[in-house]
Design a protein around this motif. Structure first.
Motif, PDB file in Angstrom:
ATOM      1  N   GLY A 251       0.815  -1.204   0.000  1.00 39.25           N
ATOM      2  CA  GLY A 251       0.000   0.000   0.000  1.00 39.25           C
ATOM      3  C   GLY A 251       0.851   1.258   0.000  1.00 39.25           C
ATOM      4  N   ALA A 252       0.591   2.157  -0.957  1.00 34.52           N
ATOM      5  CA  ALA A 252       1.259   3.461  -1.065  1.00 34.52           C
ATOM      6  C   ALA A 252       2.769   3.346  -1.232  1.00 34.52           C
ATOM      7  CB  ALA A 252       0.919   4.351   0.129  1.00 34.52           C
ATOM      8  N   LEU A 253       3.240   2.193  -1.647  1.00 33.33           N
ATOM      9  CA  LEU A 253       4.665   2.048  -1.947  1.00 33.33           C
ATOM     10  C   LEU A 253       5.033   2.825  -3.204  1.00 33.33           C
ATOM     11  CD1 LEU A 253       7.315   0.551  -1.121  1.00 33.33           C
ATOM     12  CD2 LEU A 253       6.619  -1.290  -2.665  1.00 33.33           C
ATOM     13  N   ASN A 254       4.036   3.217  -3.991  1.00 36.56           N
ATOM     14  CA  ASN A 254       4.268   3.806  -5.312  1.00 36.56           C
ATOM     15  C   ASN A 254       4.449   5.315  -5.323  1.00 36.56           C
ATOM     16  OD1 ASN A 254       1.472   3.816  -4.536  1.00 36.56           O
ATOM     17  ND2 ASN A 254       0.963   4.546  -6.574  1.00 36.56           N
ATOM     18  N   PHE A 255       4.336   5.976  -4.175  1.00 42.31           N
ATOM     19  CA  PHE A 255       4.522   7.428  -4.195  1.00 42.31           C
ATOM     20  C   PHE A 255       5.307   7.919  -2.986  1.00 42.31           C
ATOM     21  CE2 PHE A 255       0.251   7.089  -2.150  1.00 42.31           C
ATOM     22  CZ  PHE A 255       0.476   7.805  -0.975  1.00 42.31           C
ATOM     23  N   ILE A 256       5.862   9.112  -3.134  1.00 44.86           N
ATOM     24  CA  ILE A 256       6.550   9.816  -2.059  1.00 44.86           C
ATOM     25  C   ILE A 256       5.570  10.835  -1.484  1.00 44.86           C
ATOM     26  CG2 ILE A 256       8.493  11.304  -1.445  1.00 44.86           C
ATOM     27  CD1 ILE A 256       9.934  10.203  -3.928  1.00 44.86           C
ATOM     28  N   GLY A 257       5.444  10.872  -0.172  1.00 45.93           N
ATOM     29  CA  GLY A 257       4.529  11.807   0.467  1.00 45.93           C
ATOM     30  C   GLY A 257       5.258  13.072   0.900  1.00 45.93           C
ATOM     31  N   LEU A 258       4.996  14.175   0.218  1.00 44.13           N
ATOM     32  CA  LEU A 258       5.636  15.448   0.537  1.00 44.13           C
ATOM     33  C   LEU A 258       4.607  16.439   1.077  1.00 44.13           C
ATOM     34  CD1 LEU A 258       8.020  15.648  -2.554  1.00 44.13           C
ATOM     35  CD2 LEU A 258       8.536  14.824  -0.248  1.00 44.13           C
ATOM     36  N   GLY A 259       5.033  17.661   1.365  1.00 48.12           N
ATOM     37  CA  GLY A 259       4.185  18.642   2.021  1.00 48.12           C
ATOM     38  C   GLY A 259       3.320  19.433   1.058  1.00 48.12           C
ATOM     39  N   ALA A 260       2.902  20.614   1.515  1.00 52.37           N
ATOM     40  CA  ALA A 260       2.081  21.491   0.674  1.00 52.37           C
ATOM     41  C   ALA A 260       2.797  21.753  -0.645  1.00 52.37           C
ATOM     42  CB  ALA A 260       1.816  22.803   1.401  1.00 52.37           C
ATOM     43  N   ILE A 261       2.038  21.908  -1.708  1.00 51.02           N
ATOM     44  CA  ILE A 261       2.634  21.926  -3.049  1.00 51.02           C
ATOM     45  C   ILE A 261       3.628  23.069  -3.227  1.00 51.02           C
ATOM     46  CG2 ILE A 261       0.838  23.340  -4.146  1.00 51.02           C
ATOM     47  CD1 ILE A 261       1.086  21.198  -6.515  1.00 51.02           C
ATOM     48  N   ASP A 262       3.441  24.188  -2.510  1.00 58.61           N
ATOM     49  CA  ASP A 262       4.382  25.298  -2.668  1.00 58.61           C
ATOM     50  C   ASP A 262       5.691  25.074  -1.920  1.00 58.61           C
ATOM     51  OD1 ASP A 262       3.376  25.554  -0.136  1.00 58.61           O
ATOM     52  OD2 ASP A 262       2.749  27.642  -0.333  1.00 58.61           O
ATOM     53  N   THR A 263       5.794  23.942  -1.203  1.00 50.94           N
ATOM     54  CA  THR A 263       7.051  23.593  -0.529  1.00 50.94           C
ATOM     55  C   THR A 263       7.791  22.468  -1.233  1.00 50.94           C
ATOM     56  OG1 THR A 263       6.096  21.890   0.939  1.00 50.94           O
ATOM     57  CG2 THR A 263       5.951  24.196   1.672  1.00 50.94           C
ATOM     58  N   VAL A 264       7.209  21.928  -2.292  1.00 52.39           N
ATOM     59  CA  VAL A 264       7.795  20.764  -2.976  1.00 52.39           C
ATOM     60  C   VAL A 264       8.816  21.230  -4.010  1.00 52.39           C
ATOM     61  CG1 VAL A 264       7.311  18.756  -4.423  1.00 52.39           C
ATOM     62  CG2 VAL A 264       5.699  19.428  -2.625  1.00 52.39           C
ATOM     63  N   PRO A 265      10.044  20.696  -3.985  1.00 51.97           N
ATOM     64  CA  PRO A 265      11.056  21.076  -4.975  1.00 51.97           C
ATOM     65  C   PRO A 265      10.581  20.804  -6.406  1.00 51.97           C
ATOM     66  CG  PRO A 265      12.073  19.886  -3.159  1.00 51.97           C
ATOM     67  CD  PRO A 265      10.588  19.772  -2.971  1.00 51.97           C
ATOM     68  N   GLN A 266      11.014  21.650  -7.322  1.00 51.28           N
ATOM     69  CA  GLN A 266      10.581  21.553  -8.705  1.00 51.28           C
ATOM     70  C   GLN A 266      10.934  20.202  -9.313  1.00 51.28           C
ATOM     71  OE1 GLN A 266       8.639  23.731 -10.301  1.00 51.28           O
ATOM     72  NE2 GLN A 266       8.549  22.225 -11.969  1.00 51.28           N
ATOM     73  N   ALA A 267      12.031  19.602  -8.871  1.00 49.47           N
ATOM     74  CA  ALA A 267      12.430  18.306  -9.424  1.00 49.47           C
ATOM     75  C   ALA A 267      11.349  17.257  -9.218  1.00 49.47           C
ATOM     76  CB  ALA A 267      13.738  17.850  -8.779  1.00 49.47           C
ATOM     77  N   TYR A 268      10.640  17.340  -8.110  1.00 42.92           N
ATOM     78  CA  TYR A 268       9.551  16.402  -7.863  1.00 42.92           C
ATOM     79  C   TYR A 268       8.294  16.791  -8.634  1.00 42.92           C
ATOM     80  CZ  TYR A 268      12.181  14.195  -4.073  1.00 42.92           C
ATOM     81  OH  TYR A 268      13.115  13.511  -3.350  1.00 42.92           O
ATOM     82  N   LEU A 269       8.061  18.097  -8.770  1.00 42.91           N
ATOM     83  CA  LEU A 269       6.856  18.544  -9.473  1.00 42.91           C
ATOM     84  C   LEU A 269       6.919  18.255 -10.963  1.00 42.91           C
ATOM     85  CD1 LEU A 269       6.153  21.961  -7.702  1.00 42.91           C
ATOM     86  CD2 LEU A 269       5.108  19.731  -7.263  1.00 42.91           C
ATOM     87  N   SER A 270       8.119  17.974 -11.469  1.00 43.82           N
ATOM     88  CA  SER A 270       8.229  17.618 -12.888  1.00 43.82           C
ATOM     89  C   SER A 270       7.750  16.192 -13.138  1.00 43.82           C
ATOM     90  CB  SER A 270       9.679  17.770 -13.351  1.00 43.82           C
ATOM     91  OG  SER A 270      10.534  16.850 -12.675  1.00 43.82           O
TER      92      SER A 270
END
Length: 380
Positions: A251-270
């Protein structure tokens, strides 16, 4: 009279602790003071010396209270910055579910502090620097709460007999259906939120002997620890249940859980991602990351004392890993399944043609656990 611990720095907060002691007595409670003052003799401690003294005082207080918990119903602590930190550490040394109250100025983020210990926080709003009407009201409220907890302690004590289970919102339906399915076997679940903090509570629950079996439905915290995301130290998260009957799902092994979207580094948002809520953003793993995570999970499972069952729902590992979902990826599922099968030594693997949040998955997970428990009865 019922007895309660009262913890604080009596050297610097004698008036405030004195008033609370009187309020507790008026509520019918007998107070045992536990002084965690630094006893510096007026010398201002700084740096490593201060931290060492704080840790020593907290440990000493915790040991003293632990020896006497059978004779005391509740622990009540008071502290601001330094004092609050000492008191908090002392309270955390008590059993996880032992009734504990901390009256504090809230000079810390409570998530990590309370991850594996049930402590009721009473914010003072004002500082704890001399008595005033607001602080007196806080203390009166605290005394009433402590008296209520004493009365509640007459209820049956929490014992063993539970299936410890993990989940997140992304696998919420799976948890709900699994709880129902376990009930058909006469089993009751205690569910923990695997968000980097709840895993600490899960591990301590198991280590304190509260569980007789485990369904680790959501292993998302493996990613928080090894890849990215907020979490507390949880070194025994995946090893505490090594001797118990256990069913594990990815369960949920497929994603990384990060914070509010304005705190997420651009490398992840790509990458493919979505906003789970205003506070959390879920980012899909790469194929290399999934390979590494699956291998790490396999190694942990192979280190178990007793064999586990691994159930892999090939229809999706989380609610957005589905046809049309924001992070759907059948390839990631195949990678995880192939690696878990190829590395299996101390566990059995079963692929299931269903989504993790389906009733079919829940029913099969419960059935596998019931089989693993076998003729052994769960404790009442």
């Amino acid at each position: 009279m019922p007895r309660v611990f009262l913890i604080g720095t009596f050297e610097t907060k004698s008036a405030e602790l004195g008033y609370l002691s009187e309020a507790l007595a008026r509520s019918g409670l007998d107070v045992t003071p536990v002084d965690v003052s630094l006893a510096s003799g007026g010398v201002r401690l700084t740096g490593a010396d201060k931290i060492a003294r704080m840790e020593a005082r907290a440990q000493s207080a915790a040991e003293k209270m632990a020896r006497n918990t059978p004779d005391h119903a509740v622990a009540v602590g008071v502290g601001g910055g330094t004092g609050g930190e000492i008191v908090l550490a002392a309270l955390k040394g008590l059993p996880a579910t032992y009734p504990k109250i901390l009256v504090t100025t809230m000079a810390f983020d409570p998530r990590a502090a309370l991850a594996d210990s049930a402590i009721t926080l009473v914010p003072t709003l004002c500082d704890i620097e001399g008595l005033n009407p607001m602080l007196r009201q806080v203390f009166e409220n605290t005394a009433a709460m402590a008296a209520g907890l004493v009365e509640a302690r007459t209820a049956p004590a929490l014992g063993r007999g539970s299936v410890a289970m993990t989940t997140l919102g992304a696998t919420g339906p799976a948890a709900l259906e699994t709880v129902k399915a376990l009930a058909t076997y006469g089993l009751e679940a205690t569910v923990f939120h695997a968000n980097g903090y709840g895993g600490a509570a899960f591990a301590r629950f198991v280590e304190e002997g509260r569980a007789d079996a485990v369904i680790d439905l959501n292993v998302h915290e493996l990613g928080r620890v090894r890849l990215a995301g907020a979490h507390v130290p949880i070194p025994t998260r995946f090893t505490a249940a090594g001797a118990l009957p256990c069913v594990v799902l990815p369960g949920a092994l497929n994603f990384i859980g990060l914070g509010a979207i304005d705190t997420v580094p651009q490398a992840y948002l790509s990458r493919p991602h979505y906003r789970h809520s205003g506070y959390f953003t879920h980012v899909k793993l790469t194929e290399a990351e999934m390979s590494d995570q699956a291998a790490a999970l396999a190694a942990l499972l192979n280190a178990r004392d007793t064999p586990a069952d691994v159930l892999i729902p090939m229809g999706g590992f989380s609610h957005e890993d589905r046809p049309g979902g924001a992070i759907e990826d059948p390839v990631l599922r195949e990678i995880a399944a192939d690696i878990l099968e190829g590395h299996a030594r101390r566990y059995r693997v079963e692929r299931l043609d269903a989504h993790i949040n389906s009733q079919l998955t829940a029913a099969r997970a419960a059935a596998l656990l019931a089989e693993a428990i076998g003729p052994r009865s769960m404790h009442a």
